[in-house]
Design a protein around this motif. Structure first.
Motif, PDB file in Angstrom:
ATOM      1  N   PHE A 195       0.846  -1.391  -0.132  1.00 56.77           N
ATOM      2  CA  PHE A 195       0.049   0.021   0.055  1.00 56.77           C
ATOM      3  C   PHE A 195       0.739   1.085  -0.054  1.00 56.77           C
ATOM      4  CE2 PHE A 195      -2.678  -3.286   2.030  1.00 56.77           C
ATOM      5  CZ  PHE A 195      -3.820  -3.175   1.087  1.00 56.77           C
ATOM      6  N   ILE A 196       2.108   1.316   0.602  1.00 58.21           N
ATOM      7  CA  ILE A 196       2.915   2.364   0.550  1.00 58.21           C
ATOM      8  C   ILE A 196       3.481   2.746  -0.773  1.00 58.21           C
ATOM      9  CG2 ILE A 196       3.240   2.365   2.909  1.00 58.21           C
ATOM     10  CD1 ILE A 196       6.119   1.623   2.380  1.00 58.21           C
ATOM     11  N   SER A 197       3.250   1.624  -1.725  1.00 60.22           N
ATOM     12  CA  SER A 197       3.678   1.918  -3.223  1.00 60.22           C
ATOM     13  C   SER A 197       2.679   1.849  -4.016  1.00 60.22           C
ATOM     14  CB  SER A 197       4.908   1.167  -3.460  1.00 60.22           C
ATOM     15  OG  SER A 197       4.753  -0.124  -3.261  1.00 60.22           O
ATOM     16  N   ASP A 198       1.375   2.053  -3.482  1.00 59.79           N
ATOM     17  CA  ASP A 198       0.001   1.756  -4.442  1.00 59.79           C
ATOM     18  C   ASP A 198       0.079   3.133  -5.286  1.00 59.79           C
ATOM     19  OD1 ASP A 198      -2.494   0.367  -4.071  1.00 59.79           O
ATOM     20  OD2 ASP A 198      -3.155   2.232  -4.881  1.00 59.79           O
ATOM     21  N   ARG A 204      -2.043   5.504  -0.379  1.00 65.53           N
ATOM     22  CA  ARG A 204      -0.811   5.362   0.141  1.00 65.53           C
ATOM     23  C   ARG A 204      -0.872   6.345   1.626  1.00 65.53           C
ATOM     24  NH1 ARG A 204       0.966   7.018  -5.435  1.00 65.53           N
ATOM     25  NH2 ARG A 204       1.198   8.981  -4.627  1.00 65.53           N
ATOM     26  N   LYS A 205      -1.505   7.428   1.497  1.00 66.72           N
ATOM     27  CA  LYS A 205      -1.441   8.340   2.625  1.00 66.72           C
ATOM     28  C   LYS A 205      -2.108   7.540   3.613  1.00 66.72           C
ATOM     29  CE  LYS A 205      -2.616  12.926   3.545  1.00 66.72           C
ATOM     30  NZ  LYS A 205      -3.193  14.248   3.170  1.00 66.72           N
ATOM     31  N   GLY A 291       4.735  14.906  -1.109  1.00 69.15           N
ATOM     32  CA  GLY A 291       4.454  14.553   0.351  1.00 69.15           C
ATOM     33  C   GLY A 291       5.220  13.171   0.735  1.00 69.15           C
ATOM     34  N   SER A 292       5.587  13.280   1.908  1.00 69.27           N
ATOM     35  CA  SER A 292       6.539  11.883   2.388  1.00 69.27           C
ATOM     36  C   SER A 292       5.812  10.771   2.064  1.00 69.27           C
ATOM     37  CB  SER A 292       6.644  12.083   4.023  1.00 69.27           C
ATOM     38  OG  SER A 292       5.514  12.237   4.680  1.00 69.27           O
ATOM     39  N   TRP A 293       4.230  10.601   1.875  1.00 68.77           N
ATOM     40  CA  TRP A 293       3.795   9.597   1.606  1.00 68.77           C
ATOM     41  C   TRP A 293       3.780   9.028  -0.126  1.00 68.77           C
ATOM     42  CZ3 TRP A 293       1.732  14.096   2.823  1.00 68.77           C
ATOM     43  CH2 TRP A 293       0.915  14.579   2.125  1.00 68.77           C
ATOM     44  N   ASP A 294       4.548   9.919  -0.877  1.00 65.84           N
ATOM     45  CA  ASP A 294       4.810   9.793  -2.168  1.00 65.84           C
ATOM     46  C   ASP A 294       6.105   9.105  -2.479  1.00 65.84           C
ATOM     47  OD1 ASP A 294       2.342  11.001  -2.767  1.00 65.84           O
ATOM     48  OD2 ASP A 294       3.215  12.780  -2.661  1.00 65.84           O
ATOM     49  N   LEU A 295       7.219   8.896  -1.453  1.00 68.19           N
ATOM     50  CA  LEU A 295       8.346   8.632  -1.739  1.00 68.19           C
ATOM     51  C   LEU A 295       8.366   7.349  -2.749  1.00 68.19           C
ATOM     52  CD1 LEU A 295      10.224   9.418   1.503  1.00 68.19           C
ATOM     53  CD2 LEU A 295      10.375  10.579  -0.711  1.00 68.19           C
ATOM     54  N   GLY A 491      10.938  21.391   0.859  1.00 77.18           N
ATOM     55  CA  GLY A 491      10.190  21.511  -0.319  1.00 77.18           C
ATOM     56  C   GLY A 491       9.064  20.312  -0.250  1.00 77.18           C
ATOM     57  N   MET A 492       8.878  19.447   0.847  1.00 78.80           N
ATOM     58  CA  MET A 492       8.027  18.280   0.994  1.00 78.80           C
ATOM     59  C   MET A 492       7.198  18.423   1.878  1.00 78.80           C
ATOM     60  SD  MET A 492       9.344  14.236   0.696  1.00 78.80           S
ATOM     61  CE  MET A 492       9.984  13.971   2.195  1.00 78.80           C
ATOM     62  N   ASP A 493       5.857  17.829   1.786  1.00 80.83           N
ATOM     63  CA  ASP A 493       5.074  17.876   2.800  1.00 80.83           C
ATOM     64  C   ASP A 493       5.047  16.592   3.609  1.00 80.83           C
ATOM     65  OD1 ASP A 493       3.625  20.066   2.139  1.00 80.83           O
ATOM     66  OD2 ASP A 493       2.562  19.069   0.634  1.00 80.83           O
ATOM     67  N   TYR A 494       5.194  16.626   5.141  1.00 89.64           N
ATOM     68  CA  TYR A 494       5.272  15.572   5.866  1.00 89.64           C
ATOM     69  C   TYR A 494       3.970  15.315   6.785  1.00 89.64           C
ATOM     70  CZ  TYR A 494      10.245  16.733   5.332  1.00 89.64           C
ATOM     71  OH  TYR A 494      11.506  16.886   4.624  1.00 89.64           O
ATOM     72  N   LEU A 495       3.675  14.030   7.034  1.00 93.20           N
ATOM     73  CA  LEU A 495       2.599  13.554   7.709  1.00 93.20           C
ATOM     74  C   LEU A 495       3.062  13.743   9.318  1.00 93.20           C
ATOM     75  CD1 LEU A 495       1.103  10.353   6.032  1.00 93.20           C
ATOM     76  CD2 LEU A 495       0.110  12.782   6.245  1.00 93.20           C
ATOM     77  N   PRO A 496       1.939  14.370   9.956  1.00 94.88           N
ATOM     78  CA  PRO A 496       2.214  14.555  11.467  1.00 94.88           C
ATOM     79  C   PRO A 496       2.331  13.139  12.027  1.00 94.88           C
ATOM     80  CG  PRO A 496       0.101  15.446  10.934  1.00 94.88           C
ATOM     81  CD  PRO A 496       0.918  15.261   9.597  1.00 94.88           C
TER      82      PRO A 496
END
Ligand SMILES: [Zn+2]
Length: 595
Positions: A195-198, A204-205, A291-295, A491-496
């Motif tokens: 799911f983290i590479s969906d 992913r998020k 976003g950090s969830w797009d890595l 330059g990237m959004d991070y998930l709290p």
């Protein structure tokens, strides 16, 4: 069906029956006892000739035990549900534990001897063991008495090793809620990986949010344990009079502090390369910013190319042969001698690895082959490890087979870049070229920059304690976020929710995992630097690489790089690696305008 084969492990032992291997492993335990009996209390008075005899006998003993111990552990890796393989593997682990415990005297007594009589190191009889003995001399000043070292081992068994086991069990017991096709299921950590590479950004998020929320439930527990582990390590460093918390890891990897400082300085000062890749990836994904969830997000439009087993074999052997016919012969030998198990089946351990068969001067490779580009890369990587093993086992005595984590990837990552070169040349469409470049850059950024920030995080835990401050769950989360932003930038959004991600990494809760990130940064940048030199020097570079692979652990990385004409403690060598990555990135950017 891809036609991927199973390996033949019977070549490792004389009698491959369950009883036969059990007997051989039992024989190993007895041999260790015999060795201890012969050499304990004798090392202190040895001269060069006697010492050579001891080192040769140590090598011979290790080589005799190699086959049965490997048979047991590889049989278990190939089928973890096989009860007999499990039992043999358990017995093999007993042999390894006994070696660690009963042969402590070898390390302590040799170190003491080298400290007392450093002249012995330059004795001509011991020329093949020179660097090993130098290392023994250098660690002597941080070594305790044999008795104290045994107490430390016992303390670690009920200390950090227990935390490590607890962490494994805790992680295995955790369930992460995930809504798939309208149905919410509770999944294990391993089941979250796809799911983290969906391709779907929301999926992913939600995977990262779910992991973060579940990990946060036990944040106080793991902060407390992490704090205890760091405090214990600091205390040991004081007892051992180590100047730096990373010192034991540097000694183990044969790396000087100056090398680590230069490596990390170059990684940090070139973080913009990582930011540029992230910006380009955002563009290719059609996002304003990553976003950090797009890595781990896959890129849209990738062609579905499948390689049959035979096609992949022909491709890989030809890639290695084209670079060096001898490397190609060795790669071919791995296939011909049935030392590769790539059949995808249930019960096998996940992932890919290459185990060096020291006594056979060869190796065994395990992977799960499904015909995808990533599977071909995994084999290129493991065959590179095998080529490295064929090189040093033919050129060195067994003591020098102990290649450190930093140097262990020279052959494997270099081999991946050779494959990339070929794929770029033979690609039929710009999309195929794009995917080869993305594969390399994903590996590079994930290793150099992600592992780099984890190293900075681990270091900051000790700096916090040094300043007399406590490690609380939120304090650790702040350190994690700070290290991440130091490298990945703003330059990237991070998930709290990802603030507590540190709690899921076993490396922070185990003794072997301590400061185990920078060797990955080293290995990746090192291989890229070597490749850069190859691109610039062409044929003249080839004998240098051969020599380096043949050296095994007989020389330090400082010496090996000096032979290439560089000082590894200076930035210039590491910058070569960055230049190679930049070239790939520029090519990817140019291509993305064409697509
Ligand atoms: Zn590797």
């Amino acid at each position: 069906m891809t036609g991927a084969p199973r390996w033949d492990l019977t070549q490792l032992v004389d009698d491959a029956s369950f009883e036969g291997v059990k007997k051989s492993i039992h024989g190993c335990l007895k041999e260790i006892d015999g060795f201890v009996e012969s050499y304990r209390y004798r090392i202190e008075s040895m001269d060069a000739v006697a010492l050579k005899g001891l080192l040769e006998e140590t090598d011979a003993l290790a080589l005799r035990m190699d086959g049965p111990v490997m048979f047991a552990s590889l049989s278990f890796s190939a089928d973890t549900s096989d009860e007999k393989a499990r039992e043999l593997n358990g017995r093999a682990s007993t042999v390894l534990a006994k070696i660690n415990r009963d042969l402590v005297f070898l390390q302590t007594d040799l170190s003491r001897l080298m400290e007392a009589r450093p002249d012995i190191i330059s004795a001509p009889e011991l020329s093949e063991y020179r660097h090993y003995l130098e290392r023994m001399r250098d660690v002597a000043k941080h070594m305790l008495s044999e008795r104290e070292e045994r107490v430390v081992l016992a303390k670690n068994r009920s200390g950090i090793e227990s935390w490590s086991r607890l962490h494994n069990r805790w992680l295995a017991s955790k369930r992460f809620p995930m809504t798939v096709d309208g149905e919410t299921r509770k999944l294990r950590l391993g089941e979250m990986t796809p799911f983290i590479s969906d391709p779907d950004r929301e999926v992913r998020k939600s995977a990262y949010v779910s992991m973060g929320n579940v990990l946060a439930e036990d944040k106080t527990l793991w902060a407390e344990i992490m704090s205890a582990i760091c405090a214990d390590h600091r205390e040991m460093m004081n007892l051992r009079k180590c100047p730096y918390v990373v010192s034991p890891s540097l000694d183990r990897n044969d790396i000087s502090q100056g090398t680590l400082v230069a490596l990390m300085r170059v990684a940090r000062s070139n973080a913009k390369l990582c930011h540029k890749y992230f910006d380009l990836k955002a563009e290719l994904l059609g996002l304003p910013r990553l976003g950090s969830w797009d890595l781990r997000a896959p890129l849209p439009g990738s062609p579905e190319i499948s390689y049959s087993w035979d096609e992949a074999r022909r491709l890989l052997v030809s890639v290695y042969s084209e670079y060096d016919p001898l490397f190609g012969e060795w790669a071919e030998d791995m296939y011909d001698s049935k030392r590769i198990d790539s059949e995808a089946r249930k019960g096998k351990l996940a992932g890919a690895f290459c185990s060096v068969w020291e006594n056979g001067r060869s190796a065994f490779i395990m992977s799960s082959y499904n015909g995808k580009l990533d599977d071909v890369y995994a084999l290129a990587h493991e065959l590179g490890h095998a080529v490295h093993a064929y090189s040093y086992t033919r050129a060195q005595v067994k003591t020098n087979y102990d290649v450190s984590k930093c140097m262990a990837e020279c052959g494997s990552l270099f081999g991946e870049l050779l494959l990339t070169d070929r794929l770029l040349k033979e690609a039929k469409t710009p999309l195929e070229r794009r995917d080869a470049l993305v594969h390399v850059l994903e590996g590079f950024t994930q290793t150099v920059f992600q592992e780099g920030f984890r190293f900075l995080f681990e270091l900051s835990l000790y700096e916090t304690l040094e300043e007399g401050r406590q490690l609380t769950a939120d304090g650790i989360a702040d350190l994690w976020s700070k290290a991440q932003r130091t490298i990945y930038g703003e330059g990237m959004d991070y998930l709290p929710e990802s603030r507590y991600d540190w709690a899921r990494f076993p490396q922070f809760f185990s003794a072997e995992g301590r400061f185990n990130n920078y060797p990955h940064v080293f290995a990746q940048l090192f291989a890229f630097a070597l490749y850069r030199l190859y691109r610039v020097q062409g044929e003249a570079f080839k004998p240098k690489l051969r020599k380096m692979l043949e050296a095994g652990s007989s020389k330090s990385p400082v010496e090996l790089v000096a032979e290439l004409g560089f000082n590894i403690e200076k930035d210039a060598f590491w910058i070569k690696g960055m230049e190679q990555a930049k070239e790939y990135l520029d090519e990817l950017r140019r291509l993305s305008y064409e697509i």
